[in-house]
Scaffold this motif. Structure first.
Motif, mmCIF file in Angstrom:
data_model
loop_
_atom_site.group_PDB
_atom_site.id
_atom_site.type_symbol
_atom_site.label_atom_id
_atom_site.label_comp_id
_atom_site.label_asym_id
_atom_site.label_seq_id
_atom_site.Cartn_x
_atom_site.Cartn_y
_atom_site.Cartn_z
ATOM 1 N N TRP A 1 0.841 -1.187 0.000
ATOM 2 C CA TRP A 1 0.000 0.000 0.000
ATOM 3 C C TRP A 1 0.882 1.244 0.000
ATOM 4 O O TRP A 1 2.040 1.208 0.394
ATOM 5 C CB TRP A 1 -0.944 -0.006 1.191
ATOM 6 C CG TRP A 1 -0.226 0.004 2.505
ATOM 7 C CD1 TRP A 1 0.126 1.082 3.237
ATOM 8 C CD2 TRP A 1 0.252 -1.139 3.215
ATOM 9 N NE1 TRP A 1 0.787 0.700 4.367
ATOM 10 C CE2 TRP A 1 0.882 -0.666 4.380
ATOM 11 C CE3 TRP A 1 0.215 -2.511 2.985
ATOM 12 C CZ2 TRP A 1 1.470 -1.509 5.310
ATOM 13 C CZ3 TRP A 1 0.801 -3.342 3.908
ATOM 14 C CH2 TRP A 1 1.408 -2.851 5.055
ATOM 15 N N GLU B 1 -2.877 7.628 -3.335
ATOM 16 C CA GLU B 1 -3.262 6.473 -2.536
ATOM 17 C C GLU B 1 -3.308 5.284 -3.483
ATOM 18 O O GLU B 1 -3.943 5.359 -4.533
ATOM 19 C CB GLU B 1 -4.626 6.692 -1.900
ATOM 20 C CG GLU B 1 -4.666 7.823 -0.902
ATOM 21 C CD GLU B 1 -6.052 8.044 -0.346
ATOM 22 O OE1 GLU B 1 -6.913 7.161 -0.519
ATOM 23 O OE2 GLU B 1 -6.267 9.104 0.259
ATOM 24 N N PHE C 1 -2.740 0.661 -3.829
ATOM 25 C CA PHE C 1 -2.400 -0.647 -3.299
ATOM 26 C C PHE C 1 -2.091 -1.558 -4.465
ATOM 27 O O PHE C 1 -2.466 -1.303 -5.617
ATOM 28 C CB PHE C 1 -3.531 -1.236 -2.438
ATOM 29 C CG PHE C 1 -4.676 -1.797 -3.232
ATOM 30 C CD1 PHE C 1 -4.678 -3.120 -3.630
ATOM 31 C CD2 PHE C 1 -5.744 -0.997 -3.609
ATOM 32 C CE1 PHE C 1 -5.722 -3.648 -4.370
ATOM 33 C CE2 PHE C 1 -6.788 -1.507 -4.348
ATOM 34 C CZ PHE C 1 -6.782 -2.839 -4.729
#
Length: 156
Positions: free
Chosen positions: A60, A67, A69
């Motif tokens: 992540w 952001e 992952f």
């Protein structure tokens, strides 16, 4: 000439299979490195047979206005160096998702893996590996990222 090549190849394969070591059935821990901002991964290894295993890593990122992952799966071949030392190579791929403010989406990757590990007499495995990853997404990663990481895993 073909017989000599066949004999050498068969001998090499026999030596590799005869020097099998114990790979734990399961190992769970962290893989800490840096691949284009992905600093940590939860890592799981699953035994397949004497010299092979699967590794799954969930990484992540939450910095630099991104952001993201990624989930990576690798098939690994494990070969002994010494009693508790092994080296391994692997190949696999993965998928991920990112949100960079105005731009978001998914990406795919293919990866290789080469590393060295030490099995302690306690249920601890420590490893150092190098994983080049080729990403597929123009908005996030469409080049080769080089990932060097330290792994600490509990074996059970």
């Amino acid at each position: 000439m073909k017989n000599i090549f066949f004999t050498i190849a068969a001998s090499f394969l026999f030596i590799l299979s005869a020097s099998a070591q114990d790979i734990s059935k399961n190992a769970l821990g962290l893989r800490i490195g840096d691949n284009d901002g992905f600093g940590g991964e939860v890592s799981y290894q699953r035994y397949l047979n004497d010299n092979n295993r699967l590794e799954f890593d969930l990484g992540w990122r939450d910095n630099n206005n991104i952001e993201a992952f990624k989930l990576v799966g690798l098939y690994q071949w494990v070969m002994p160096i010494d009693t508790n030392f092994n080296w391994y190579v692997g190949a696999g791929g993965g998928v991920g998702s990112f949100d960079a403010g105005e731009v978001d989406g998914t990406f795919g990757l293919v990866a290789g893996d080469i590393g060295i590990e030490y099995n302690f007499d306690i249920p601890l495995l420590i490893s150092l590996d190098f994983r080049p990853e080729l990403g597929f997404n123009d908005d996030f990663s469409d080049d080769v990222d080089f990932d060097i990481a330290l792994g600490l895993r509990y074996q059970f």
